[in-house]
Design a protein around this motif. Structure first.
Motif, PDB file in Angstrom:
ATOM      1  N   VAL A 128      66.615 -40.774  34.340  1.00 36.42           N
ATOM      2  CA  VAL A 128      66.892 -42.385  34.014  1.00 36.42           C
ATOM      3  C   VAL A 128      68.009 -41.825  34.001  1.00 36.42           C
ATOM      4  O   VAL A 128      69.496 -42.108  34.327  1.00 36.42           O
ATOM      5  N   GLU A 151      64.891 -31.373  33.408  1.00 32.82           N
ATOM      6  CA  GLU A 151      65.650 -32.095  33.292  1.00 32.82           C
ATOM      7  C   GLU A 151      64.498 -33.308  32.403  1.00 32.82           C
ATOM      8  O   GLU A 151      65.791 -33.884  31.796  1.00 32.82           O
ATOM      9  N   LYS A 152      63.589 -33.160  32.469  1.00 29.62           N
ATOM     10  CA  LYS A 152      62.768 -34.229  32.275  1.00 29.62           C
ATOM     11  C   LYS A 152      62.793 -33.380  30.602  1.00 29.62           C
ATOM     12  O   LYS A 152      62.432 -31.858  30.190  1.00 29.62           O
TER      13      LYS A 152
HETATM   14  O1  DAU Z   1      57.726 -43.862  31.950  1.00 29.40           O
HETATM   15  C1  DAU Z   1      57.380 -43.356  33.292  1.00 29.40           C
HETATM   16  C2  DAU Z   1      59.358 -42.888  33.709  1.00 29.40           C
HETATM   17  O2  DAU Z   1      59.242 -41.564  32.922  1.00 29.40           O
HETATM   18  C3  DAU Z   1      58.886 -42.318  35.234  1.00 29.40           C
HETATM   19  O3  DAU Z   1      59.431 -43.557  35.719  1.00 29.40           O
HETATM   20  C4  DAU Z   1      60.435 -41.468  35.729  1.00 29.40           C
HETATM   21  O4  DAU Z   1      60.753 -41.102  36.929  1.00 29.40           O
HETATM   22  C5  DAU Z   1      60.364 -40.388  34.332  1.00 29.40           C
HETATM   23  O5  DAU Z   1      61.615 -39.780  34.713  1.00 29.40           O
HETATM   24  C6  DAU Z   1      60.293 -41.061  32.693  1.00 29.40           C
HETATM   25  O6  DAU Z   1      61.170 -41.633  31.970  1.00 29.40           O
HETATM   26  P1  DAU Z   1      61.529 -40.911  30.976  1.00 29.40           P
HETATM   27  O7  DAU Z   1      63.189 -41.430  30.660  1.00 29.40           O
HETATM   28  O8  DAU Z   1      60.501 -41.631  29.635  1.00 29.40           O
HETATM   29  O9  DAU Z   1      61.715 -39.323  30.466  1.00 29.40           O
HETATM   30  P2  DAU Z   1      62.510 -38.336  29.843  1.00 29.40           P
HETATM   31  O10 DAU Z   1      61.430 -36.874  30.376  1.00 29.40           O
HETATM   32  O11 DAU Z   1      64.227 -38.055  30.450  1.00 29.40           O
HETATM   33  O12 DAU Z   1      62.967 -38.964  28.343  1.00 29.40           O
HETATM   34  C7  DAU Z   1      61.559 -38.731  27.773  1.00 29.40           C
HETATM   35  C8  DAU Z   1      62.077 -39.425  26.164  1.00 29.40           C
HETATM   36  O13 DAU Z   1      62.693 -38.161  25.710  1.00 29.40           O
HETATM   37  C9  DAU Z   1      63.043 -40.348  26.286  1.00 29.40           C
HETATM   38  O14 DAU Z   1      63.164 -41.422  25.148  1.00 29.40           O
HETATM   39  C10 DAU Z   1      64.558 -39.892  26.346  1.00 29.40           C
HETATM   40  C11 DAU Z   1      63.991 -38.492  25.425  1.00 29.40           C
HETATM   41  N1  DAU Z   1      64.974 -37.361  25.635  1.00 29.40           N
HETATM   42  C12 DAU Z   1      65.355 -36.755  27.206  1.00 29.40           C
HETATM   43  C13 DAU Z   1      65.648 -36.050  27.140  1.00 29.40           C
HETATM   44  C14 DAU Z   1      66.027 -35.193  28.868  1.00 29.40           C
HETATM   45  C15 DAU Z   1      65.701 -36.832  24.967  1.00 29.40           C
HETATM   46  O15 DAU Z   1      65.524 -36.817  23.730  1.00 29.40           O
HETATM   47  N2  DAU Z   1      66.805 -35.300  24.707  1.00 29.40           N
HETATM   48  C16 DAU Z   1      66.738 -34.985  25.881  1.00 29.40           C
HETATM   49  O16 DAU Z   1      67.526 -33.864  26.640  1.00 29.40           O
END
Ligand code: DAU
Ligand code: NAD
Length: 342
Positions: free
Chosen positions: A87, A191-192
């Protein structure tokens, strides 16, 4: 049976290949991957020499290359994991998301129409439904929830889903779609949220939580997702969408605190930074349909899955250290360097 698995050098695609190798050893698996920053050939080392496995470096938007591969391999099934999936990157550079996630999907389905296929399966996401309010814990995404994407990433995935259903209605293509919640487990790119926090905590680096950290995600261990896709391929009804998730809602701050505890690191590593633009508040899947129709239920409890994941990152530090020692540094500086603390 010959199955093309696109995006198999990425996180979920690789776990799916391992799962298929274990459970369906007779299936010929063709992994198609462009090897973007998120694709890692070293992940596939254990299957590379398997006579029933072939790796093809190919962009799913490359129509000539894709048609040629279909002519050579005559696949029975295509499972499309290939995507730009992060995202935050979609907020910086949306264009590549439209290319791969929409045009790539269309190209694969055109090949399926041209050469014939038993099943085209689209790996989609719960993000196509937008988000739910924190103060309504009674609400869940069902397959009937209207599409309401928030980010360029989720808009591109929603667009692809619409195309997949249109190809079913217009051309009779035998499609299925799964919309899964957040996955975690081995081989996830750091990165996730979960792998990034593990890697930073191990290096005693700040743990950057966007905003207040109250955002809720519905976490599923990656192997449970793989099992759900396998069940859909075997027993799912053509033309149908199946939500995949396990009623495992957690807010970000609680997850990061659990990681600190498991690694015996102080919570004062946590820093609250500027929020993600358009940040979705809560995702929560209602998995009733896949449970009732296909008997699928998640098997790994979050505590066990998180422990296994942390152990995997401890045991396989070379895999992610190699990643974070390269171009990842520039990415990290660009995404987090100027992100103000709040
Ligand atoms: O829900 C399914 C989705 O989950 C998938 O379709 C996406 O491909 C996958 O990347 C994931 O999306 P998110 O945006 O939910 O995942 P992410 O790991 O980037 O972030 C999870 C949560 O953590 C989101 O609320 C943002 C937060 N976050 C993320 C990062 C990387 C932080 O607070 N700090 C960070 O550094
Ligand atoms: P990932 O970013 O780890 O892997 C994506 C893979 O696709 C990489 O190997 C990359 O090289 C490849 N790829 C990218 N563009 C390509 C192109 N044009 N041609 C060929 N290959 C290309 O992603 P992931 O987390 O494993 O997600 C896989 C799929 O599952 C995506 O479609 C994503 O939308 C979906 N999904 C992910 C989650 C999650 O929590 N990670 C949850 C639900 C759904």
């Amino acid at each position: 049976m010959t199955m093309i698995v696109t995006g198999g050098a990425g996180f979920i695609g690789a776990n799916f290949l391992f799962y298929m190798r274990k459970t369906h050893p007779d299936t010929r698996l063709i992994c198609v991957d462009k090897l973007t920053y998120a694709g890692n050939l070293s992940t596939l080392a254990t299957v590379m020499d398997d006579p029933n496995f072939r790796f093809v470096k190919l962009d799913i938007c490359d129509r000539v290359g894709v048609y040629q591969l279909f002519e050579e391999e005559k696949p029975d099934v295509v499972v499309n994991f290939a995507a730009e999936s992060h995202v935050d990157r979609s907020i910086e550079t949306p264009e590549v998301f439209l290319q791969t996630n929409v045009i790539g999907t269309e190209t694969l389905m055109d090949a399926c129409r041209r050469y014939g296929i038993q099943r085209y399966h689209q790996v989609s996401t719960d993000e196509v439904y937008g988000d739910l309010p924190l103060e309504r814990p009674d609400l869940f995404f069902t397959e009937e929830t209207p599409l309401h994407a928030s980010s360029p990433y989720s808009a591109s995935k929603a667009s692809a889903d619409l195309l997949v259903l249109a190809y079913h209605r217009t051309y009779g293509l035998p499609v299925t779609i799964s919309r899964c919640s957040n996955n975690y487990g081995p081989y996830q790119f750091p990165e996730k949220l979960i792998p990034l926090m593990i890697a930073n905590a191990l290096a005693d680096k700040p743990l950057p939580i966007y905003g207040r950290g109250e955002n809720v995600r519905d976490w599923l261990y990656v192997e449970d997702h793989c099992k759900a896709i396998d069940a859909i391929l075997q027993k799912g009804r053509v033309g149908q969408v199946y939500n995949v998730g396990g009623h495992n809602e957690m807010c970000n701050i609680d997850i990061v605190k659990r990681i600190c505890k498991a690694l015996d690191k102080p919570e004062n590593l946590i820093v609250h930074v500027e929020d993600r633009k358009g940040h979705d508040m809560r995702y929560a899947i209602d998995p009733t349909k896949i449970h009732r129709e296909l008997g699928w239920l998640p098997e790994t409890k979050f505590g066990d899955g998180l422990q296994k994941t942390i152990q995997w990152y401890l045991d396989n530090s070379k895999w992610w250290q190699d990643i974070i020692s390269g171009a990842y540094q520039d990415y990290y500086e660009k995404m987090y360097g100027k992100r103000a603390e709040v």
